[in-house]
Scaffold this active site. Structure first.
Site, PDB file in Angstrom:
ATOM      1  N   GLU A 191     -44.633   4.841   4.891  1.00  0.00           N
ATOM      2  CA  GLU A 191     -44.228   4.993   6.289  1.00  0.00           C
ATOM      3  C   GLU A 191     -43.814   6.423   6.599  1.00  0.00           C
ATOM      4  O   GLU A 191     -44.157   6.981   7.639  1.00  0.00           O
ATOM      5  CB  GLU A 191     -43.064   4.034   6.625  1.00  0.00           C
ATOM      6  CG  GLU A 191     -43.427   2.565   6.557  1.00  0.00           C
ATOM      7  CD  GLU A 191     -44.331   2.105   7.709  1.00  0.00           C
ATOM      8  OE1 GLU A 191     -44.615   2.899   8.611  1.00  0.00           O
ATOM      9  OE2 GLU A 191     -44.744   0.927   7.676  1.00  0.00           O
ATOM     10  N   ASP A 217     -54.953  -2.549   4.772  1.00  0.00           N
ATOM     11  CA  ASP A 217     -55.745  -1.970   5.869  1.00  0.00           C
ATOM     12  C   ASP A 217     -56.069  -0.484   5.745  1.00  0.00           C
ATOM     13  O   ASP A 217     -57.230  -0.064   5.684  1.00  0.00           O
ATOM     14  CB  ASP A 217     -55.059  -2.263   7.220  1.00  0.00           C
ATOM     15  CG  ASP A 217     -53.549  -2.010   7.227  1.00  0.00           C
ATOM     16  OD1 ASP A 217     -53.019  -1.544   6.208  1.00  0.00           O
ATOM     17  OD2 ASP A 217     -52.897  -2.267   8.258  1.00  0.00           O
ATOM     18  N   GLU A 231     -48.963 -11.585  16.019  1.00  0.00           N
ATOM     19  CA  GLU A 231     -49.010 -10.969  14.684  1.00  0.00           C
ATOM     20  C   GLU A 231     -49.934 -11.737  13.739  1.00  0.00           C
ATOM     21  O   GLU A 231     -50.667 -11.159  12.967  1.00  0.00           O
ATOM     22  CB  GLU A 231     -47.587 -10.900  14.103  1.00  0.00           C
ATOM     23  CG  GLU A 231     -47.475 -10.154  12.784  1.00  0.00           C
ATOM     24  CD  GLU A 231     -47.666  -8.642  12.928  1.00  0.00           C
ATOM     25  OE1 GLU A 231     -47.904  -8.150  14.041  1.00  0.00           O
ATOM     26  OE2 GLU A 231     -47.585  -7.951  11.893  1.00  0.00           O
ATOM     27  N   GLU A 254     -53.534  -1.329  17.292  1.00  0.00           N
ATOM     28  CA  GLU A 254     -54.854  -1.465  16.659  1.00  0.00           C
ATOM     29  C   GLU A 254     -55.968  -1.909  17.609  1.00  0.00           C
ATOM     30  O   GLU A 254     -57.090  -1.422  17.518  1.00  0.00           O
ATOM     31  CB  GLU A 254     -54.775  -2.428  15.457  1.00  0.00           C
ATOM     32  CG  GLU A 254     -54.069  -1.864  14.229  1.00  0.00           C
ATOM     33  CD  GLU A 254     -52.551  -1.823  14.342  1.00  0.00           C
ATOM     34  OE1 GLU A 254     -51.991  -2.370  15.322  1.00  0.00           O
ATOM     35  OE2 GLU A 254     -51.901  -1.231  13.449  1.00  0.00           O
TER      36      GLU A 254
HETATM   37  C1  DMJ Z   1     -48.992   1.926  12.213  1.00  0.00           C
HETATM   38  O1  DMJ Z   1     -47.802   2.408  11.715  1.00  0.00           O
HETATM   39  C2  DMJ Z   1     -50.124   2.382  11.373  1.00  0.00           C
HETATM   40  O2  DMJ Z   1     -51.286   2.226  12.105  1.00  0.00           O
HETATM   41  C3  DMJ Z   1     -50.228   1.630  10.071  1.00  0.00           C
HETATM   42  O3  DMJ Z   1     -51.368   1.976   9.322  1.00  0.00           O
HETATM   43  C4  DMJ Z   1     -50.229   0.144  10.269  1.00  0.00           C
HETATM   44  N1  DMJ Z   1     -49.976  -0.210  11.613  1.00  0.00           N
HETATM   45  C5  DMJ Z   1     -48.902   0.411  12.282  1.00  0.00           C
HETATM   46  C6  DMJ Z   1     -48.829  -0.025  13.720  1.00  0.00           C
HETATM   47  O4  DMJ Z   1     -49.193  -1.318  13.925  1.00  0.00           O
END
Ligand code: DMJ
Length: 577
Positions: free
Chosen positions: A137, A277, A370, A391
């Site tokens: 993060e 992801d 979600e 997204e």
């Molecule tokens: C973001 O912090 C980034 O896109 C991360 O890869 C996953 N998704 C969150 C937001 O949904």
């Protein structure tokens, strides 16, 4: 089929199919004129400022805004920390939302506020704090935000008055990057998920991390190395990525959770959503940014495995990495980035069909929940929230870029209207706790400013992309594709060639997305499954419409040649007339 042999019947069917085809190709052209586009752009601009100004008024310099109570949360140490363990005693925030907003301010053309933000951070942001943060993060939000803003502060646009900027954001990024390095000191080179910014890895720290946690660091850390000349950041991220890739199963699948000390998998099931992801995303984007075949080869194998083992029509379920057998049949909000990634690889038909399913769910609930249980056709009993995630807007932006089909602008309009209707409050935008009741939660996530608003704005005004090619990090921070960073930059990326391409040189009509490979499932078709298809993004003409079939390339989802419709859209001949 009865009557299939009759000539009159065949002619009627042929006519009907021709009409369907013409409709499919020409209908989306109607309905989104330039006035509407300008109106929508203004609407998104207002959304961004409503979020930004309220953050600045009620939360800055803390991390994120709590828009219902007009207070703040110092959430950097809480991100990814579901059980809220080891929270710091003396941490007062890192102006996270401001860091995340800088690149969006540039895209919106607000250089005054950008400069103010850069100078404030230069003078005040410091990382010598006793706070345990999530490496992933902190990397995507803070390091990515700083690196991208540094590039935007020093590019040819001269956004900062000469002499004001002396690489302060890069210095901050280097300082942060160095604080990340102890996390990589494990027997495997896979980084710990958590690092204390002041003291390094804490005693008895958990050795569990996720695939995305250790496999999506290469863009930011690679960029930091290229900018600073210090190779340690890129080397650490690359070593971790290679180790992770070596842990794949013979099916080229990976799990979701693993142990950084033993290098063993903890959770064998995985999909394209949470915990995995951005791993896929970074393999492809690292290839686009750095041009190394190694990234392409990893991505290509991984992508084919996803399409083979996770894909079920337009949906993606989860599967066990060892057997490829389906485990969980769930649609998650995070998965909605996948069609955008498919656009980058050129799988436009597959991207479009998944995107439509996400839109269907969006329309049904007003936002994306979600988690949705596909096998029970119902919402997950507890994960009914929508935390302003980007997204779906992100994929809509990519699909519009690739097709220039105004239908995607209409989707964007729906997203904007839903967000304003359901999440806008007096002092910002609030998350939704439960999409069935639209009960709100007191949290405006920083990615709403770095991603959600940015992608919606770019959907209606992409002038930022006019003279430079960018890769967007998983947090939406743009990194330019530079000749000096690239092992072998495709001709279409070299600025001087852009001029001639835009002048109509059809022969080279490939964009950076040109290395599409038809998936293995296409066997039996006349074209080899491994063929590299020509890019089918018609970016050769100023109106973004194709002129001839050859400009449309091959659809990599089924290896069929695409055709240019009378209305100038690339599409598939779905039926043989
Ligand atoms: C973001 O912090 C980034 O896109 C991360 O890869 C996953 N998704 C969150 C937001 O949904």
């Amino acid at each position: 089929m009865p009557g299939a042999g009759s000539a009159a019947g065949a002619r009627r069917r042929g006519l009907l199919l021709l009409l369907l085809l013409l409709f499919a190709f020409s209908a989306p052209a109607a309905g989104f004129g330039s006035a509407k586009k300008a109106y929508m752009k203004e609407k998104v601009r207002k959304m961004f400022y409503h979020a930004y100004e309220n953050y600045m008024a009620h939360a800055f310099p803390h991390d994120e805004l709590k828009p219902l109570t007009k207070t703040f949360t110092d959430s950097l140490s809480e991100l990814g920390n579901l059980k809220l363990e080891h929270l710091p005693q003396n941490y007062n925030g890192s102006a996270l939302t401001l860091v995340e907003s800088l690149s969006s301010l540039v895209i919106l053309g607000n250089y005054t506020e950008f400069v103010k933000g850069v100078l404030w951070l230069s003078d005040n942001l410091r990382f010598d704090v006793d706070a345990r943060v999530n490496l992933f993060e902190c990397n995507i939000r803070v390091l990515g935000g700083l690196v991208s803003a540094h590039i935007l502060a020093t590019d040819s646009k001269s956004r900062l008055e000469h002499g004001l900027y002396k690489n302060q954001l890069l210095d901050l990024a280097k300082d942060l990057g160095q604080r990340f390095l102890p996390a990589f000191e494990t027997p495997t080179g896979l980084p710990y998920a958590w690092i204390n910014l002041k003291y390094g890895v804490m005693e008895n720290e958990t050795t569990e991390t996720s695939t995305s946690g250790c496999g999506s660091l290469i863009l930011e850390m690679g960029a930091l190395s290229r900018l600073s000349g210090d190779p340690r950041f890129e080397a650490a991220a690359l070593r971790a990525l290679r180790k992770l890739w070596s842990m794949r199963s013979p099916l080229n699948l990976l799990g979701t959770n693993l142990d950084v000390v033993t290098g063993e998998w903890i959770e064998y099931s995985s999909g394209i959503g949470a915990g995995v992801d951005s791993f896929y995303e970074y393999l492809l984007k690292a290839y686009v940014l750095f041009g190394s075949d190694e990234f392409w080869e990893m991505f290509h194998s991984a992508y084919l495995a996803v399409q083979k083992y996770f894909r079920h029509g337009p949906w993606y379920h989860e599967a066990d990495m060892r057997t490829g057998k389906a485990t969980y049949w769930q649609l998650t909000s995070l998965q909605a980035f996948w069609p955008g990634l498919q656009i980058l690889v050129g799988d436009i038909a597959a991207a479009n069909s998944s995107h439509r399913e996400f839109f269907y769910i969006w329309e049904r609930f007003g936002v994306l929940p979600e988690r949705y249980l596909l096998d029970h056709n119902m919402l997950h009993p507890t994960e009914k929230y929508y935390p302003l995630r980007p997204e779906f807007a992100e994929s809509t932006f990519y699909l519009y870029q690739a097709t220039k089909d105004p239908w995607y602008m209409k989707v964007g309009e729906t997203i904007v209207n839903s967000l304003n209707y359901n999440t806008r409050v007096d002092s910002g935008f609030a998350s939704i706790r439960d999409v069935t009741t639209m009960e709100l939660e007191d949290h405006q996530h920083s990615f709403f400013l770095s991603e959600t608003c940015k992608y919606l704005y770019l959907l209606f005004d992409d002038s930022f992309l006019a003279d430079e090619n960018y890769v967007f990090t998983t947090e939406g921070h743009p990194l330019p594709i530079k000749i000096s960073w690239h092992e072998k930059l495709p001709a279409a990326y070299i600025p001087s060639n852009w001029t001639s391409l835009k002048g109509g040189n059809l022969a080279v009509g490939l964009s950076a997305l040109s290395q599409q490979v038809c998936p293995a499932t296409s066997s039996g078709l006349s074209i080899s499954p491994q063929i590299e298809s020509a890019c089918h993004v018609p970016d050769l003409h100023s109106d973004h419409r194709c002129r001839i079939d050859d400009e449309c390339g091959i659809d990599s989802s089924n290896c069929r040649k695409r055709v240019c419709s009378m209305a100038g859209y690339c599409g598939l001949w779905l039926f043989v007339l």
